[in-house]
Write a protein that holds these residues in place. Structure first.
Motif, mmCIF file in Angstrom:
data_model
loop_
_atom_site.group_PDB
_atom_site.id
_atom_site.type_symbol
_atom_site.label_atom_id
_atom_site.label_comp_id
_atom_site.label_asym_id
_atom_site.label_seq_id
_atom_site.Cartn_x
_atom_site.Cartn_y
_atom_site.Cartn_z
ATOM 1 N N SER A 7 70.206 13.545 -14.961
ATOM 2 C CA SER A 7 68.783 13.479 -15.278
ATOM 3 C C SER A 7 68.216 12.077 -15.112
ATOM 4 O O SER A 7 68.817 11.096 -15.535
ATOM 5 C CB SER A 7 68.553 13.940 -16.720
ATOM 6 N N GLU A 8 67.039 12.017 -14.524
ATOM 7 C CA GLU A 8 66.294 10.758 -14.453
ATOM 8 C C GLU A 8 65.314 10.664 -15.628
ATOM 9 O O GLU A 8 65.028 9.577 -16.104
ATOM 10 C CB GLU A 8 65.525 10.662 -13.129
ATOM 11 N N SER A 9 64.807 11.804 -16.070
ATOM 12 C CA SER A 9 63.799 11.828 -17.136
ATOM 13 C C SER A 9 64.402 11.856 -18.533
ATOM 14 O O SER A 9 63.703 11.588 -19.511
ATOM 15 C CB SER A 9 62.899 13.058 -16.973
ATOM 16 N N ASN A 38 73.025 9.350 -23.436
ATOM 17 C CA ASN A 38 71.617 8.980 -23.538
ATOM 18 C C ASN A 38 71.123 9.400 -24.923
ATOM 19 O O ASN A 38 70.684 10.535 -25.112
ATOM 20 C CB ASN A 38 70.777 9.662 -22.452
ATOM 21 N N ASP A 70 64.036 17.688 -15.796
ATOM 22 C CA ASP A 70 64.612 17.621 -14.446
ATOM 23 C C ASP A 70 66.047 18.130 -14.363
ATOM 24 O O ASP A 70 66.690 17.999 -13.318
ATOM 25 C CB ASP A 70 64.500 16.223 -13.862
ATOM 26 N N TYR A 93 67.764 19.427 -10.838
ATOM 27 C CA TYR A 93 69.180 19.747 -10.981
ATOM 28 C C TYR A 93 69.401 20.928 -11.918
ATOM 29 O O TYR A 93 68.594 21.197 -12.794
ATOM 30 C CB TYR A 93 69.950 18.544 -11.538
ATOM 31 N N LEU A 159 74.791 12.348 -5.394
ATOM 32 C CA LEU A 159 74.440 11.595 -6.599
ATOM 33 C C LEU A 159 74.922 10.157 -6.471
ATOM 34 O O LEU A 159 75.881 9.878 -5.746
ATOM 35 C CB LEU A 159 75.087 12.235 -7.833
ATOM 36 N N LYS A 163 77.257 7.407 -11.246
ATOM 37 C CA LYS A 163 77.088 8.612 -12.064
ATOM 38 C C LYS A 163 78.256 9.569 -11.849
ATOM 39 O O LYS A 163 78.795 10.132 -12.801
ATOM 40 C CB LYS A 163 75.770 9.312 -11.751
#
Length: 178
Positions: A7-9, A38, A70, A93, A159, A163
């Motif tokens: 995830s980016e968000s 996170n 996301d 994703y 990716l 990561k």
């Protein structure tokens, strides 16, 4: 962990088909794993109220995606197919569940968490045959070879390398009991 790493968000949407112990446990594991990498991750769960309506799963997943989520995951049998298709359609994703679901949405499914049913069934039937079977709930996890992780199917090349390495290290540590 894989969901949060991809995830980016920091927003992960999870769709379930109904409530039971294993679905709650899966969701709790998703939240704990995401927040382990996170602490600010948002992991929301919506109960579709159905295990067999892919359109309902897709509707919920599209709602998540429109809100900036996301990564999509689901534990909803046929309804989760709609979730995976929505993720692929919108370019976010997804994680497969129970089997290697990559072929359903190859443009979205990074990894699948799979039940190792052949191993589970052999263990159950052998315990019945040798008289050691005990009535009640039986949980098979990584240590019992009851849960596996799919192949990357090329996502390890898509990716960012750091990561992929972090996800692989985490998976290796899980299997090693760390």
């Amino acid at each position: 962990v894989a969901a949060a790493m991809a995830s980016e968000s920091g927003q992960i949407g999870h769709v379930i088909g109904g409530e039971d112990y294993t679905i709650r446990a899966n969701y709790n594991a998703l939240v704990a794993g995401a927040r382990s990498v996170n602490p600010n991750a948002t992991v929301e769960q919506i109960n579709a109220g159905t295990f067999d309506d892919p359109a309902k799963g897709k509707e919920i997943a599209l709602s998540y995606i429109s809100q900036g989520y996301d990564v999509i995951s689901a534990s909803a049998n046929s309804a989760q197919i709609g979730c995976l298709l929505a993720a692929e359609e919108k370019g976010v994703y997804a994680l497969g569940f129970n089997g290697d679901q990559y072929s359903l949405a190859p443009g979205a499914i990074v990894l699948s968490v799979m039940r190792n049913y052949p191993s589970i069934y052999v263990d159950v039937f052998e315990s019945i045959l040798n008289g050691t079977w005990k009535n009640g709930m039986v949980i098979y996890d990584l240590g019992d070879n009851g849960t596996l992780v799919s192949d990357w199917h090329g996502w390890d090349e898509k990716l960012p390398k750091e990561k992929v390495e972090a996800i692989e290290t985490f998976i290796d540590d899980l299997y090693a009991g760390k």
